[in-house]
Design a protein around this motif. Sequence first.
Motif, mmCIF file in Angstrom:
data_model
loop_
_atom_site.group_PDB
_atom_site.id
_atom_site.type_symbol
_atom_site.label_atom_id
_atom_site.label_comp_id
_atom_site.label_asym_id
_atom_site.label_seq_id
_atom_site.Cartn_x
_atom_site.Cartn_y
_atom_site.Cartn_z
ATOM 1 N N TYR A 334 0.809 -1.215 0.000
ATOM 2 C CA TYR A 334 0.000 0.000 0.000
ATOM 3 C C TYR A 334 0.845 1.268 0.000
ATOM 4 C CZ TYR A 334 -3.510 -3.387 1.659
ATOM 5 O OH TYR A 334 -4.330 -4.473 1.813
ATOM 6 N N LEU A 335 2.146 1.109 0.088
ATOM 7 C CA LEU A 335 3.009 2.290 0.183
ATOM 8 C C LEU A 335 2.846 3.297 -0.957
ATOM 9 C CD1 LEU A 335 6.552 1.501 1.611
ATOM 10 C CD2 LEU A 335 4.937 3.212 2.354
ATOM 11 N N PRO A 336 2.657 2.842 -2.182
ATOM 12 C CA PRO A 336 2.522 3.816 -3.275
ATOM 13 C C PRO A 336 1.433 4.867 -3.021
ATOM 14 C CG PRO A 336 2.817 1.640 -4.186
ATOM 15 C CD PRO A 336 2.710 1.455 -2.697
ATOM 16 N N GLU A 358 14.210 -2.437 -1.385
ATOM 17 C CA GLU A 358 13.429 -2.282 -2.617
ATOM 18 C C GLU A 358 12.108 -1.589 -2.375
ATOM 19 O OE1 GLU A 358 16.581 -3.120 -4.172
ATOM 20 O OE2 GLU A 358 14.883 -2.405 -5.362
ATOM 21 N N GLN A 359 11.568 -1.774 -1.182
ATOM 22 C CA GLN A 359 10.304 -1.114 -0.868
ATOM 23 C C GLN A 359 10.525 0.355 -0.542
ATOM 24 O OE1 GLN A 359 9.455 -3.947 2.148
ATOM 25 N NE2 GLN A 359 8.185 -5.231 0.817
ATOM 26 N N PRO A 362 11.442 3.386 -4.165
ATOM 27 C CA PRO A 362 10.518 4.238 -4.927
ATOM 28 C C PRO A 362 9.934 5.397 -4.111
ATOM 29 C CG PRO A 362 9.589 2.028 -4.594
ATOM 30 C CD PRO A 362 10.948 2.003 -4.038
ATOM 31 N N ILE A 363 9.910 5.241 -2.821
ATOM 32 C CA ILE A 363 9.392 6.315 -1.968
ATOM 33 C C ILE A 363 10.439 7.409 -1.800
ATOM 34 C CG2 ILE A 363 8.587 6.885 0.344
ATOM 35 C CD1 ILE A 363 6.627 5.128 -1.007
ATOM 36 N N ILE A 364 11.625 7.002 -1.386
ATOM 37 C CA ILE A 364 12.635 7.977 -0.990
ATOM 38 C C ILE A 364 13.110 8.799 -2.180
ATOM 39 C CG2 ILE A 364 14.800 6.659 -1.200
ATOM 40 C CD1 ILE A 364 13.665 8.493 1.956
ATOM 41 N N LEU A 376 14.018 2.006 10.087
ATOM 42 C CA LEU A 376 14.565 0.779 10.664
ATOM 43 C C LEU A 376 15.736 0.301 9.825
ATOM 44 C CD1 LEU A 376 11.319 -1.195 11.495
ATOM 45 C CD2 LEU A 376 12.959 -0.270 13.113
ATOM 46 N N ASP A 377 16.645 -0.424 10.445
ATOM 47 C CA ASP A 377 17.809 -0.912 9.712
ATOM 48 C C ASP A 377 17.439 -1.997 8.698
ATOM 49 O OD1 ASP A 377 19.333 -2.932 12.410
ATOM 50 O OD2 ASP A 377 17.379 -3.059 11.414
ATOM 51 N N SER A 378 16.161 -2.375 8.655
ATOM 52 C CA SER A 378 15.719 -3.355 7.654
ATOM 53 C C SER A 378 15.943 -2.852 6.232
ATOM 54 C CB SER A 378 14.233 -3.688 7.839
ATOM 55 O OG SER A 378 13.464 -2.504 7.793
ATOM 56 N N ILE A 379 16.158 -1.555 6.075
ATOM 57 C CA ILE A 379 16.410 -1.035 4.723
ATOM 58 C C ILE A 379 17.835 -1.310 4.265
ATOM 59 C CG2 ILE A 379 14.657 0.767 4.882
ATOM 60 C CD1 ILE A 379 17.042 2.778 5.174
ATOM 61 N N CYS A 380 18.692 -1.720 5.172
ATOM 62 C CA CYS A 380 20.080 -2.095 4.876
ATOM 63 C C CYS A 380 20.942 -0.922 4.378
ATOM 64 C CB CYS A 380 20.143 -3.222 3.839
ATOM 65 S SG CYS A 380 19.257 -4.689 4.363
#
Lengths: 629, 190
Positions: A334-336, A358-359, A362-364, A376-380
């Motif tokens: 739903y992020l888009p 990857e999620q 497109p947002i940033i 969160l560090d889940s973005i690596c």
Amino acid sequence: MHHDRADQMSEDEDDHRSPPSDLEFTSSEARNYSTVGSGSGSGSGVPESQAPYLDQVLDNVLDNVLQFLTSRQDRNAASLVCKSWYRVEAVTRSELFIGNCYAVSPARASARFTKVRSLVLKGKPRFADFNLLPQGWGAHFSPWVASMAKAYSCLEKVHLKRMSVTDVDLENLAKSLPGFKELVLVCCEGFGTKGLAAFVSLCRQLRVLDLIESEVADDEMDWISHFPEGESCLESLIFDCVECLINFQALERLVANSPSMKRLRLNRHVSIGQLFRLLKIRGPQLTHLGTGSFSLSDLVPQGDQEPELDYASAFTACKSLVCLSGFREIVPDYLPAIYPVCANLTSLNFSYANINTEQLRPIIRHCHNLQIFWVLDSICDEGLQAVAATCKELRELRVFPIDAREDSEGPVSEVGLQAISEGCPKLQSILYFCQRMTNAAVKAMSKNCPDLVVFRLCIMERHRPDHVTGDPMDEGFGAIVKNCKKLTRLAVSGLLTDKAFSYIGKYGKLVRTLSVAFAGNSDMGLKYVLEGCPRLQKLEIRDSPFGDVALLSGLHQYYNMRFLWMSSCRLTRQGCQRVAREMPHLVVELIGSNWEDMEMDDVAEKLSMYMYRSVEMPREDAPDFVTIM
Amino acid sequence: MEMERSVSYESDLNFKATELRLGLPGSDETEKQSTPCVRGHKRASSEISEESKGSSKVTDTAPPPAKAHIVGWPPVRSYRKNCFQKNEGEGVGKFVKVSMDGAPYLRKIDLGVYRSYSELLKALENMFKLTIGAYSEREGYHGSEYAPTYEDKDGDWMLVGDVPWEMFISSCKKLRIMKGSEARGLGCSA
């Protein structure tokens, strides 16, 4: 006659311009007020040339002029000029800031400042957030409510941090101040939805109710329904930390009745469908939004995924939105929906959103105006590289660990830190949790980000060296204090020797807040800091080998500081008692039940000492596990 | 006490912490291991490899003390820590959707609340007002026309009960209570 040091106590602040606070203390001792200019006898705080003129200034002229002083540092300084200025300043101060609720009593505060409209009150030391302070330690709001009810008829704003607030307090606050407008509770506890219900039903003029990172008990009370019917002047409603179900219909009605509402942060029990309904009502006016769960509700018609939800257009009307948070149980698909607002965002909080690189990308990519980013560090590391590529205006970054254990994998490292330092030169504040770090990356940040004011690095595994060279992290932190000339707040971690502290003492001249854990070799470490950092206000230390010798080397400094916290270090009861004896205006609290069983010179390894300046006698509300020296 | 260890490295090399032993972590009473053994093993081996890497520096830096569970470390507020234990599926708060053939609404349950298959199945029976029957490894569920199934991380549909509970908890993405002939088809090794 002279005012005792009590009234000159400077209040610490979080902005950058504090006058050296030892001025207040030494000048008050030397002070000898006289109404007729006495030239040299008037104490070190009064410029000689002004003394003959002061008594010619009419109080009401002064009154008009002092109204324009808003900063409390300026007001503290003005109040020291002479008795007349002191008196007028006290009567014209409308915003009262008390950095430690035990430093001054409600009675004394309300005796001096009689026309307060806004009160900021802070309670427990920060390490309480990490369970290092047992429950029931104190910081009760009750005595303040009682005192304010009597003294301040025009009080309209209260902002509390780390205070213990009860349902009764909330009710009494609302009852005694019918015109009350703004309540902000940050990291508070002790109340529940019952207290909230009472508060909102009594406060008919309420504009702001912000509950931030507070613990709210679920009394199974539908507090949202207790807002008065009809048009509301609510401007801000923040309840993302409230872990209770809410009555959505009542919320929807409230939002519809609040034409002035600009800030709304929902809790995780509000689904994405419900969010979209609220955006239809209030979207265009909102500047701050917390999205709630950003996921489907628990009860969904089987086979269809809420087809009436228009993800593409839900946010298009949110033209005023600058600050976005929430995403408490995010469904990344739903992020888009948030694309329409990205370009306008100055603040984005993804720190509860479990999303990967990857999620995020497109947002940033659209967030060129972003100044504040929590994630969160889940973005690596790759995610941080994407941030660095777009967010050139970034001022504040916080990277939280999704798996906050010492031995977790740690998806971010020095690679992400380096990328940020290269891409975001305007960075002023960083909080970074990781498992692997190098001195080289920290040094690079110290050079690339000269505007850094806050540098907090948490290498989660204790005593971890530079993972490439095997060296301690001394040189990295040394570079930070040396190159970042505006640095006022520092948190250190990793393997650190006394050398790191010698750098802090040598170069960290503006450091006001320092957090230390599992670091240093000997008393010298703490000595360097106490002797070298004149602006130190808040020092919190845990599990580091600093003992009585170090503690006693800081006596010259402790009245300038708001507090010193030391837990699981190498202090003895004797050492603490000595400090208490030498410094009568310092309250030395020993926390933890075995301080009493200990011999005077036993090293107290698992126990805590919390010491703070105060103009009062030691508090009487201390629980059993606190011994006041 | 680990405090003593980190202090003593100014005077000695702290042999105790670097000692290579065959005992399990936790067999030395000064190593306060409150975490499960699996993690303990992992840590022990990484400590050993770090010792050999950093051996030239051993006089300057001490070997790290035992990694017992430390209160308040890392310094993350409990509220935040708890949020993510939920999503990891390791502890309380792992929400999965449950559908039942023929029912108009999906439900959502928190797998973390249950500690065994029997607890979970009983809850499902209560939620949907039905009986699920008895599980047997060879024949699946019999005694009713319903069989609980789940979709795992790989996207495969499995019969609930086939794998150990812990593995189920961490791999289950959603549940589906199958009805009728489809249900009976499962569990029979074809």
